[in-house]
Design a protein around this motif. Structure first.
Motif, short mmCIF file in Angstrom:
data_model
loop_
_atom_site.label_atom_id
_atom_site.label_comp_id
_atom_site.label_asym_id
_atom_site.label_seq_id
_atom_site.Cartn_x
_atom_site.Cartn_y
_atom_site.Cartn_z
N LEU A 170 -6.93 0.07 -2.93
CA LEU A 170 -6.12 -0.69 -1.97
C LEU A 170 -6.03 0.00 -0.62
O LEU A 170 -6.16 -0.62 0.42
CB LEU A 170 -4.71 -0.90 -2.53
CG LEU A 170 -4.51 -2.02 -3.53
CD1 LEU A 170 -3.08 -2.02 -4.03
CD2 LEU A 170 -4.83 -3.37 -2.91
N SER A 171 -5.85 1.33 -0.67
CA SER A 171 -5.73 2.08 0.57
C SER A 171 -7.01 2.03 1.36
O SER A 171 -7.00 1.92 2.57
CB SER A 171 -5.39 3.54 0.26
OG SER A 171 -4.09 3.60 -0.23
N PHE A 186 0.85 -1.20 0.00
CA PHE A 186 0.00 0.00 0.00
C PHE A 186 0.87 1.24 0.00
O PHE A 186 1.84 1.32 0.75
CB PHE A 186 -0.89 0.03 1.24
CG PHE A 186 -1.96 -1.01 1.22
CD1 PHE A 186 -3.19 -0.75 0.64
CD2 PHE A 186 -1.75 -2.26 1.77
CE1 PHE A 186 -4.18 -1.70 0.62
CE2 PHE A 186 -2.74 -3.22 1.75
CZ PHE A 186 -3.96 -2.95 1.16
N LEU A 191 -7.16 -1.24 3.23
CA LEU A 191 -6.31 -1.24 4.43
C LEU A 191 -6.97 -0.44 5.54
O LEU A 191 -7.00 -0.86 6.70
CB LEU A 191 -4.93 -0.67 4.09
CG LEU A 191 -3.97 -0.46 5.26
CD1 LEU A 191 -3.69 -1.76 5.99
CD2 LEU A 191 -2.66 0.13 4.77
N ARG A 197 -3.60 6.65 8.68
CA ARG A 197 -4.13 5.29 8.81
C ARG A 197 -4.91 5.12 10.12
O ARG A 197 -5.85 4.34 10.18
CB ARG A 197 -3.00 4.27 8.78
CG ARG A 197 -2.28 4.15 7.46
CD ARG A 197 -3.20 3.62 6.41
NE ARG A 197 -2.51 3.50 5.13
CZ ARG A 197 -3.11 3.54 3.97
NH1 ARG A 197 -4.42 3.73 3.90
NH2 ARG A 197 -2.44 3.40 2.85
#
Lengths: 165, 187
Positions: free
Chosen positions: B117-118, A38, B121, B39
């Motif tokens: 994708l991020s 990522f 996650l 995140r």
């Protein structure tokens, strides 16, 4: 810094048996690889500049504060030193204390004229005392001598036994 | 990941107020720290604010750096800032709940910030408890060893290893499932 493959294996082996440790190491490595796939989110354009400006501002403020604090401390130390110096000087200028055995030079205390006047007065007084003593000394001595003789005679009389009959 | 002597020189120059060294520090660690905050918070504005606070805090605390691992030191500050942020957010939320108001804070992750994708996650991290998610992000973005993580948390290394392993395993399974689900829906 993260462990390499060998370090990770060694670490897992300290807590688990051989097969469990190997599986654990593999799972951790797989997950690490997945995370690495990522991309990290990018910083907004201009954000880095803004942060750098904030850092410079804060650094300058801290520097100013440090300089101010140092100046204040230096000022306080200087005031303390000056105060101590003045106190010491004032103490030194106070009247001298005469100590036994110290040499006294009257000229350090009195002016020349005053010293000469005191010296002449002292000479005059000592001459007067000397003259008075020399004139009256023999007479005084004679009187006292006679009185002592009389006392001795009286004592001899009282010590004799003739009056006892 | 970083050259320690270079970092020590940079910090020394930053301490003297050198602007170029400050810029270099932002270039070297800015993106990693931003990734860590992003995140965990899932919010761009909050992450920018936290990143800015982190660098200001770095300038303030630079003289307390004792010469060990810079990454550990930097990410310890980052972790403390993140925890302060969580506490503040929790207090705000509780206050608003008490007033029976609907909380419309911006704590939802932004869509499509760095591609699908991020997002995957980001969603996966939300399935973990906050402490484990933070440990995983500290390991990933901070490049910290299990020993360093255990030191930061003041817990035995075995506990940290076990927590991170469980978290990573759960995260990977969730993401694999999500990937399969996505493939099924596209088919």
């Amino acid at each position: 810094m993260k462990e390499n493959k060998k370090q990770l294996n060694d670490l897992t082996r300290t807590f688990y048996d051989e097969s469990e440790a190997a599986q654990m190491s593999r799972e951790i490595e797989d997950a690490d690889a997945l995370l690495a796939s990522f991309d990290s989110p990018c910083l907004r354009a201009g954000l880095a500049d803004q942060i750098q400006a904030d850092m410079r501002r804060r650094s300058a403020a801290i520097h100013r504060k440090t300089v101010l604090l140092r100046s204040l401390l230096s000022g306080a130390a200087a005031c303390l030193l000056i105060g101590a110096g003045l106190f010491w000087m004032l103490r030194q200028q106070a009247a001298p204390v005469l100590t036994a055995g110290a040499d006294l030079n009257v000229q350090e205390i009195f002016s020349d004229e005053t010293a000469a006047s005191i010296a002449s007065d002292l000479d005059e007084i000592s001459e007067q005392i000397y003259a008075a003593d020399v004139a009256g000394w023999d007479r005084l001595w004679d009187t006292e001598l006679r009185t002592i003789q009389e006392i001795e005679e009286m004592e001899l009389l009282t010590d004799n036994d003739f009056w006892k009959g | 990941m970083s050259d320690q002597p270079e970092i020590h020189d940079l910090l020394e120059r930053c301490r003297e107020g050198d602007s170029a060294s400050m810029s270099r520090l932002v270039d070297l660690y800015g993106r990693r720290c931003y990734g860590y905050f992003y995140r965990l918070t899932g919010n761009r504005d909050t992450s920018e604010e936290l990143l800015s606070d982190l660098y200001v805090r770095l300038v303030e605390k630079i003289s307390s750096f004792d010469g060990g691992s810079f990454e550990k030191w930097l990410f310890t500050i980052a972790s403390n800032l993140f925890r302060d942020h969580l506490r503040k957010k929790y207090r705000q939320k509780r206050l608003l709940e008490q007033k029976a108001q609907f909380l419309e804070t911006d704590n939802r992750p932004e869509k499509e910030i760095d591609g699908a994708l991020s997002d995957r996650l980001q969603e996966g991290l939300k399935t973990l408890d906050a402490d484990t998610a933070e440990l995983i992000m500290l390991r990933f973005y901070g490049d910290l060893s299990f020993k360093e993580l255990a030191d930061m948390r003041s817990e035995p290394i075995g506990t940290t290893l076990s927590k991170v392993h469980r978290g990573l395993k759960k995260l990977k399974e969730w993401m694999d499932d999500a990937h399969e689900r996505k493939q099924e829906t596209t088919e």
